[in-house]
Enzyme design. Structure first.
Site, PDB file in Angstrom:
ATOM      1  N   ASP A  16     -13.726 -16.904  -6.850  1.00 26.05           N
ATOM      2  CA  ASP A  16     -13.848 -17.218  -8.272  1.00 26.05           C
ATOM      3  C   ASP A  16     -14.823 -18.396  -8.419  1.00 26.05           C
ATOM      4  O   ASP A  16     -15.263 -18.995  -7.431  1.00 26.05           O
ATOM      5  CB  ASP A  16     -12.474 -17.518  -8.890  1.00 26.05           C
ATOM      6  CG  ASP A  16     -12.466 -17.262 -10.402  1.00 26.05           C
ATOM      7  OD1 ASP A  16     -13.556 -17.247 -11.009  1.00 26.05           O
ATOM      8  OD2 ASP A  16     -11.390 -17.085 -10.981  1.00 26.05           O
TER       9      ASP A  16
HETATM   10  C1  BGC Z   1     -12.520 -16.989 -14.197  1.00 31.67           C
HETATM   11  C2  BGC Z   1     -12.864 -15.557 -13.860  1.00 31.67           C
HETATM   12  C3  BGC Z   1     -14.258 -15.231 -14.321  1.00 31.67           C
HETATM   13  C4  BGC Z   1     -15.234 -16.230 -13.740  1.00 31.67           C
HETATM   14  C5  BGC Z   1     -16.658 -15.975 -14.167  1.00 31.67           C
HETATM   15  C6  BGC Z   1     -13.597 -17.964 -13.777  1.00 31.67           C
HETATM   16  O1  BGC Z   1     -13.352 -19.227 -14.277  1.00 31.67           O
HETATM   17  O2  BGC Z   1     -11.307 -17.330 -13.571  1.00 31.67           O
HETATM   18  O3  BGC Z   1     -11.939 -14.696 -14.460  1.00 31.67           O
HETATM   19  O4  BGC Z   1     -14.582 -13.925 -13.934  1.00 31.67           O
HETATM   20  O5  BGC Z   1     -14.871 -17.524 -14.191  1.00 31.67           O
HETATM   21  O6  BGC Z   1     -16.778 -16.140 -15.523  1.00 31.67           O
END
Ligand code: BGC
Length: 763
Positions: free
Chosen positions: A282
């Site tokens: 993530d």
């Molecule tokens: C979130 C994800 C997301 C990623 C990119 C993260 O902070 O937890 O769900 O896909 O950001 O935006």
């Protein structure tokens, strides 16, 4: 290497900018193609492929383009639109080996056309509707040049304090698993390499929804049987459906963050589940291993992540900085790096990007003249799915549906909001193109003189909450505050209500309250909205509450005051029209809750499939010393699976084809459902099973099937389900997945509480 023989394709490739002197043309043998490419790559180029970056302070656009031209970045996210993406792909194709980039985006519940948020999609209990929303999202995203979407979000959650509950598919494992499967199939299409297919990246592996206390990013501590039984199946369902990528969660599971969790990635995902795709951290999660306290510094963080099996690092700085040194020192092997690179190249191969890096970007002369053009939207489908997602929770004396010839007072700060109705993670959906509840009601009435409006109350006027929600960049909310004092706004709303025949109050949360990082300690209506409802009730006018929120709210008092309550979640681009369709009866509501609504925050976790405990609450003896809160009524405000219609349904007793089930056989269970009301309508027949006595205590019921059925007035249908040994299996204390002989109950109902039951024995 087996070379591609299709002349047409080569001509096409040569016609693309930057691709003319392509280093590699893919053959049919993926492994061979990748092996050949891999042996020609330098270590910097290999590590480059492991980086999924976005444009920002850390990496300005120029830097990104320079690094792409050196082959030192593998993918880009947060940019969409063919013409914008083309420049990035051009840069990558100037690199020595001309390995294309892939382009990713958070497309969670639609791209340009927004469908209802995850909870709304789940409320349809209609797998075809959910699949339709994902197919259209894939079409729109790919038409904007995107190759990958960070979706579906399949985290089971039973704690509505967690703001990201809104994105997920509810509290039930069986239901989320079915949706996960159809969403992956719909996003990836019949062939991943097709122009309108995108690679799904399921998330957040694993257990993000179980963060302690519903506080975002908090840890998870969970027994293995519970994990395997309740929380892991939706991810596995995505894997079984062939999901191309898996995004890892931020949180620590039993002490080890997913990003450094070898057991989770290597043992479970790769070995046990045979996942062959790409793993992605993530956002910034490799860095955050230091914050978690499992790595002393960036070097150790990169080491732990790559060793655990994190192929790609999102917003990478550390893989690039640390992997060369780690390789040199022998802490990381060439094989470990190659494995990760193979996964990235494999994803690009499957996406058809080696055959045509501009597959989804297309040629400049085909670019849409206006990205936001109306004809790029799918309004009819969005309205159709949104209608199905609305859940009627109360309808005293049939106050709904409304007549179109009366005067309607619409009240509430959310009523006119075109931003909130889109929900969070609304990709590039434009509020300008969204239909608010007010707009929808106006469209339905057709006569502006019969539509009155008052704002009534702000969503919140708590300054610290506003500062949080309105901080630039961190939250997609934009909460406006009316400078007038609360009592003045309420008085105005009361005056408006007095002039109308019916009052529709649109209340709930601003969308940013149900978002990443947006956990709530209370579940009431924020701001002065409850006071507003009280004052509206005092007018004596029929009062309809339209709830707009991304989590179950504790609205017991408000529902008592109201004549009707319609849960609408955040229903997307066509939300206002869909809501008006239900309010005025042009559509008969059919949605059912995919989550339990607690009466108060202290009851959390509240979920229907709990264990019986040693002393379950006794309805017939409520004062007995049992497992309950003595200062709160027992059970949920609204149970899982609940939702009303403008017609009524009756259900017969359950019939089983046998009283015993042999392991090799199938047991049939059926009921007759009848429409006993005055109009055509749909309901959802839900099948639950209870394992009465086993080696470990089993839930009082678990969903094992559901069928949505449309019936004319007076019509009845036999609804048949079948059960076999597999449906009765569970993970025991030793993680053995088996069905244990003995008594089971089949429970069938139109919600999870009012069920008809019958027993059988598994031999
Ligand atoms: C979130 C994800 C997301 C990623 C990119 C993260 O902070 O937890 O769900 O896909 O950001 O935006």
């Amino acid at each position: 290497m087996k070379m591609l023989t299709v002349i047409g394709l080569i001509t096409l490739l040569l016609s693309q900018p930057g691709w003319a002197q392509a280093g590699s043309v893919p053959g049919d043998d993926k492994a061979l193609f990748i092996a050949d490419l891999l042996q020609r790559m330098t270590i910097e180029e290999k590590i480059g492929q492991l980086r999924l970056n976005c444009i920002g302070q850390q990496m300005p656009q120029e830097t990104f383009l320079e690094e792409a031209a050196l082959g030192q970045v593998g993918g880009l996210f947060y940019v969409t639109g063919r013409s914008d993406l083309r420049a990035f792909q051009d840069a990558a194709l100037r690199s020595r080996l001309k390995i294309p980039l892939f382009f990713a985006y958070d497309v969670i519940h639609g791209h340009r056309t927004l469908f209802p948020i995850g909870l709304g999609l789940a409320s349809t209990w209609d797998v075809d509707a959910v699949a339709l929303s994902a197919r259209i999202a894939a079409k729109e995203a790919s038409a904007d040049g995107l190759d990958m979407v960070f979706s579906p979000m399949v985290d089971i959650t039973r704690d509505p304090r967690w703001g990201r509950m809104s994105e997920g598919l509810g509290e039930d494992t069986y239901m989320a698993s079915r949706y996960a499967q159809v969403m992956v199939n719909a996003l990836q299409g019949t062939k991943l390499g097709a122009v309108d297919s995108v690679m799904a990246s399921a998330k957040h592996f694993a257990l993000y929804g179980a963060a302690e206390g519903g506080r975002d990013y908090n840890s998870v501590d969970m027994s293995l049987p519970k994990m395997y039984q309740d929380y892991l199946p939706p991810y596995r369902s995505a894997v079984n459906a062939g999901v191309g990528a898996m995004m890892l969660t931020y949180v620590a599971i039993n002490g080890t963050p997913a990003t450094s969790n070898t057991w989770l990635i290597h043992d479970l995902l790769r070995k046990q589940w045979d996942f062959k795709g790409l793993t992605i951290s993530d956002f910034d999660a490799v860095n955050e291993l230091v914050t978690h306290g499992v790595a002393r510094d960036g070097r150790e963080a990169a080491l732990r992540a790559i060793k655990a099996g994190v192929n790609m690092s999102m917003t990478d700085t550390l893989y690039r900085k640390e992997l060369p040194g780690l390789l040199k020192s022998g802490d990381v092997s060439q094989e470990e790096i190659d494995d990760a690179v193979r996964a990235v190249l494999g994803a690009k191969y499957d996406l058809g990007l080696f055959a045509d890096p501009y597959l989804r970007i297309g040629a400049a002369h085909d670019d849409p003249p206006d990205n936001n053009a109306e004809d790029r939207l799918h309004r009819a489908q969005a309205r159709e799915v949104a209608r199905k997602s609305l859940v009627l929770l109360k309808n005293r004396a049939n106050v709904l549906p409304l007549k179109k010839d009366g005067v309607v007072a619409v009240v509430g700060a959310l009523a006119k909001s075109r931003l909130d109705i889109l929900g969070t993670w609304s990709s590039i959906g434009s509020p300008v193109q969204a239909v608010s509840v007010y707009d929808g009601i106006a469209n339905a009435l057709g006569d502006p003189s019969r539509l009155l409006y008052a704002r009534g109350a702000d969503i919140t006027d708590d300054q610290s909450v506003l500062t949080y929600l309105n901080q630039p960049g961190a939250n997609p909310s934009d909460v406006e505050v009316d400078p007038r004092p609360a009592h003045q706004m309420i008085e105005e709303a009361v005056k408006v209500a007095e002039q109308a025949e019916i009052v529709v109050a649109v209340v709930g949360e601003s969308r940013g309250m149900s978002y990443e990082g947006a956990s709530r300690a209370s579940l009431g209506l924020p701001g002065y909205q409850s006071e507003l409802i009280k004052a509206l009730k005092a007018t004596g006018k029929p009062l309809v509450l339209v709830l707009m929120n991304g989590r179950p709210l504790s609205v017991g008092k408000e529902q008592d005051a109201a004549d009707a309550v319609l849960e609408t979640w955040y229903s997307g681009t066509e939300g206002g029209n869909a809501i008006a369709d239900v309010l005025f009866g042009d559509y008969n509501p059919s949605g059912k809750l995919p989550v339990s609504f607690p009466r108060s925050v202290g009851q959390i976790p509240m979920y229907y499939n709990h264990l019986n405990t040693s002393r379950p609450h006794l309805l017939e003896n409520p004062r007995a010393v049992t497992s309950r809160y003595f200062d709160e009524a027992y059970g949920p405000l609204y149970p899982f699976g609940f939702g009303l219609s403008y017609t009524q349904f009756s259900l017969s007793d359950v019939t089983l084809t046998s009283k015993q089930l042999e392991r090799s056989e199938t047991l049939g269970a059926s009921v007759v459902v009848k429409n006993t009301g005055q109009r055509e309508g749909e309901t959802v027949v839900q099948l639950y099973v209870r394992d009465v006595s086993a080696s470990i205590s089993r839930p009082i019921k678990e969903l094992k099937g559901f069928q949505k059925v449309m019936l004319k007035p007076g019509e009845e249908k036999v609804i048949q389900f079948s059960l076999n040994e597999n449906d009765l299996k569970f993970y025991d204390a030793q993680l053995k997945h088996a069905a244990e002989s003995g008594e089971f109950r089949v429970l069938i109902g139109l919600d999870s509480q009012n069920v008809k039951e019958r027993s059988f024995e598994l031999l």
